[in-house]
Design a protein around this motif. Structure first.
Motif, PDB file in Angstrom:
ATOM      1  N   VAL A  85       0.838  -1.201   0.000  1.00 50.10           N
ATOM      2  CA  VAL A  85       0.000   0.000   0.000  1.00 50.10           C
ATOM      3  C   VAL A  85       0.873   1.251   0.000  1.00 50.10           C
ATOM      4  O   VAL A  85       0.615   2.196  -0.750  1.00 50.10           O
ATOM      5  N   ASN A  86       1.911   1.263   0.816  1.00 52.95           N
ATOM      6  CA  ASN A  86       2.807   2.422   0.866  1.00 52.95           C
ATOM      7  C   ASN A  86       3.492   2.667  -0.471  1.00 52.95           C
ATOM      8  O   ASN A  86       3.669   3.814  -0.877  1.00 52.95           O
ATOM      9  N   SER A  87       3.843   1.601  -1.163  1.00 52.09           N
ATOM     10  CA  SER A  87       4.496   1.772  -2.463  1.00 52.09           C
ATOM     11  C   SER A  87       3.514   2.273  -3.527  1.00 52.09           C
ATOM     12  O   SER A  87       3.910   2.945  -4.473  1.00 52.09           O
ATOM     13  N   MET A  88       2.242   1.955  -3.349  1.00 53.98           N
ATOM     14  CA  MET A  88       1.219   2.393  -4.302  1.00 53.98           C
ATOM     15  C   MET A  88       0.632   3.749  -3.946  1.00 53.98           C
ATOM     16  O   MET A  88      -0.004   4.385  -4.786  1.00 53.98           O
ATOM     17  N   ALA A  89       0.826   4.207  -2.734  1.00 57.75           N
ATOM     18  CA  ALA A  89       0.180   5.421  -2.234  1.00 57.75           C
ATOM     19  C   ALA A  89       0.310   6.633  -3.163  1.00 57.75           C
ATOM     20  O   ALA A  89      -0.682   7.345  -3.370  1.00 57.75           O
ATOM     21  N   PRO A  90       1.476   6.892  -3.738  1.00 58.52           N
ATOM     22  CA  PRO A  90       1.571   8.068  -4.612  1.00 58.52           C
ATOM     23  C   PRO A  90       0.677   7.995  -5.852  1.00 58.52           C
ATOM     24  O   PRO A  90       0.370   9.022  -6.451  1.00 58.52           O
ATOM     25  N   MET A  91       0.257   6.809  -6.226  1.00 60.65           N
ATOM     26  CA  MET A  91      -0.572   6.644  -7.419  1.00 60.65           C
ATOM     27  C   MET A  91      -2.066   6.628  -7.093  1.00 60.65           C
ATOM     28  O   MET A  91      -2.895   6.526  -7.982  1.00 60.65           O
ATOM     29  N   LEU A  92      -2.409   6.697  -5.811  1.00 60.47           N
ATOM     30  CA  LEU A  92      -3.799   6.579  -5.383  1.00 60.47           C
ATOM     31  C   LEU A  92      -4.361   7.922  -4.951  1.00 60.47           C
ATOM     32  O   LEU A  92      -3.630   8.786  -4.475  1.00 60.47           O
ATOM     33  N   THR A  93      -5.674   8.049  -5.087  1.00 68.43           N
ATOM     34  CA  THR A  93      -6.334   9.227  -4.531  1.00 68.43           C
ATOM     35  C   THR A  93      -6.447   9.044  -3.026  1.00 68.43           C
ATOM     36  O   THR A  93      -6.299   7.926  -2.509  1.00 68.43           O
ATOM     37  N   GLN A  94      -6.746  10.124  -2.342  1.00 63.76           N
ATOM     38  CA  GLN A  94      -6.915  10.042  -0.894  1.00 63.76           C
ATOM     39  C   GLN A  94      -8.060   9.094  -0.538  1.00 63.76           C
ATOM     40  O   GLN A  94      -7.973   8.332   0.419  1.00 63.76           O
ATOM     41  N   GLU A  95      -9.125   9.106  -1.327  1.00 64.95           N
ATOM     42  CA  GLU A  95     -10.262   8.214  -1.084  1.00 64.95           C
ATOM     43  C   GLU A  95      -9.863   6.746  -1.265  1.00 64.95           C
ATOM     44  O   GLU A  95     -10.227   5.894  -0.452  1.00 64.95           O
ATOM     45  N   GLN A  96      -9.127   6.452  -2.311  1.00 64.63           N
ATOM     46  CA  GLN A  96      -8.671   5.081  -2.543  1.00 64.63           C
ATOM     47  C   GLN A  96      -7.782   4.604  -1.401  1.00 64.63           C
ATOM     48  O   GLN A  96      -7.948   3.496  -0.895  1.00 64.63           O
ATOM     49  N   LEU A  97      -6.858   5.456  -0.987  1.00 65.38           N
ATOM     50  CA  LEU A  97      -5.958   5.110   0.107  1.00 65.38           C
ATOM     51  C   LEU A  97      -6.733   4.890   1.400  1.00 65.38           C
ATOM     52  O   LEU A  97      -6.471   3.945   2.143  1.00 65.38           O
ATOM     53  N   SER A  98      -7.711   5.707   1.638  1.00 60.20           N
ATOM     54  CA  SER A  98      -8.552   5.558   2.824  1.00 60.20           C
ATOM     55  C   SER A  98      -9.319   4.236   2.790  1.00 60.20           C
ATOM     56  O   SER A  98      -9.403   3.532   3.802  1.00 60.20           O
ATOM     57  N   ASN A  99      -9.860   3.878   1.630  1.00 58.97           N
ATOM     58  CA  ASN A  99     -10.588   2.613   1.488  1.00 58.97           C
ATOM     59  C   ASN A  99      -9.672   1.424   1.738  1.00 58.97           C
ATOM     60  O   ASN A  99     -10.044   0.465   2.425  1.00 58.97           O
ATOM     61  N   ILE A 100      -8.481   1.483   1.191  1.00 60.22           N
ATOM     62  CA  ILE A 100      -7.526   0.391   1.381  1.00 60.22           C
ATOM     63  C   ILE A 100      -7.130   0.272   2.845  1.00 60.22           C
ATOM     64  O   ILE A 100      -7.088  -0.829   3.398  1.00 60.22           O
ATOM     65  N   ASN A 101      -6.849   1.398   3.475  1.00 59.18           N
ATOM     66  CA  ASN A 101      -6.475   1.367   4.893  1.00 59.18           C
ATOM     67  C   ASN A 101      -7.614   0.845   5.762  1.00 59.18           C
ATOM     68  O   ASN A 101      -7.379   0.156   6.757  1.00 59.18           O
ATOM     69  N   ILE A 103      -9.744  -1.454   4.825  1.00 59.76           N
ATOM     70  CA  ILE A 103      -9.695  -2.913   4.653  1.00 59.76           C
ATOM     71  C   ILE A 103      -8.565  -3.507   5.490  1.00 59.76           C
ATOM     72  O   ILE A 103      -8.737  -4.530   6.139  1.00 59.76           O
ATOM     73  N   LEU A 104      -7.406  -2.859   5.478  1.00 63.37           N
ATOM     74  CA  LEU A 104      -6.281  -3.344   6.273  1.00 63.37           C
ATOM     75  C   LEU A 104      -6.643  -3.407   7.757  1.00 63.37           C
ATOM     76  O   LEU A 104      -6.252  -4.353   8.458  1.00 63.37           O
ATOM     77  N   GLU A 105      -7.377  -2.433   8.226  1.00 60.15           N
ATOM     78  CA  GLU A 105      -7.800  -2.451   9.639  1.00 60.15           C
ATOM     79  C   GLU A 105      -8.745  -3.612   9.919  1.00 60.15           C
ATOM     80  O   GLU A 105      -8.686  -4.212  10.979  1.00 60.15           O
ATOM     81  N   ARG A 106      -9.602  -3.919   8.955  1.00 59.31           N
ATOM     82  CA  ARG A 106     -10.555  -5.019   9.135  1.00 59.31           C
ATOM     83  C   ARG A 106      -9.883  -6.385   9.176  1.00 59.31           C
ATOM     84  O   ARG A 106     -10.375  -7.309   9.831  1.00 59.31           O
ATOM     85  N   ILE A 107      -8.745  -6.516   8.498  1.00 60.61           N
ATOM     86  CA  ILE A 107      -8.125  -7.838   8.410  1.00 60.61           C
ATOM     87  C   ILE A 107      -7.018  -8.065   9.427  1.00 60.61           C
ATOM     88  O   ILE A 107      -6.417  -9.119   9.452  1.00 60.61           O
ATOM     89  N   ARG A 108      -6.744  -7.089  10.246  1.00 63.48           N
ATOM     90  CA  ARG A 108      -5.688  -7.251  11.265  1.00 63.48           C
ATOM     91  C   ARG A 108      -6.026  -8.449  12.050  1.00 63.48           C
ATOM     92  O   ARG A 108      -5.736  -9.250  12.586  1.00 63.48           O
TER      93      ARG A 108
END
Length: 108
Positions: A85-101, A103-108
């Protein structure tokens, strides 16, 4: 698995269809994928084709099922996903990054 995670993240980012996701996106990354996880271009294409037309809810269900499987067999690596996710972050919108994060919180 890396390609699968990427597809899930792209789908979760509210893309209408992964059919719009160009193979060109993989061109710059295919060599690093081969080095890191021994993925071939064919592996990526097969994974993409498998999931590209799957509805978002089904794709997420499949993703969470895979996470559960990996947790049970001890192969789940949240740090690897965070790194991706960190490597992709510059290519993502803030909304996309928020959605991914989210999901990451849900799967911890």
């Amino acid at each position: 698995m890396l390609a699968y995670n990427r597809l899930v993240q792209e789908r979760r980012s509210n893309l209408k269809s992964l059919s719009d996701f160009s193979e060109e996106t993989f061109e710059g990354e295919k060599e690093s994928l081969k080095e890191k996880d021994s993925f071939t271009e064919e592996d990526i294409k097969q994974t993409f084709d498998k999931y590209k037309d799957m509805p978002q809810d089904e794709l997420l269900k499949t993703f969470f099922s895979e996470v559960d499987k990996q947790k049970k067999d001890g192969t789940f690596d949240i740090e690897n996903l965070k790194s991706l996710v960190n490597s992709m972050a510059p290519m993502l919108t803030q909304e996309q990054l928020s959605n991914i994060n989210s999901i990451l919180e849900r799967i911890r």
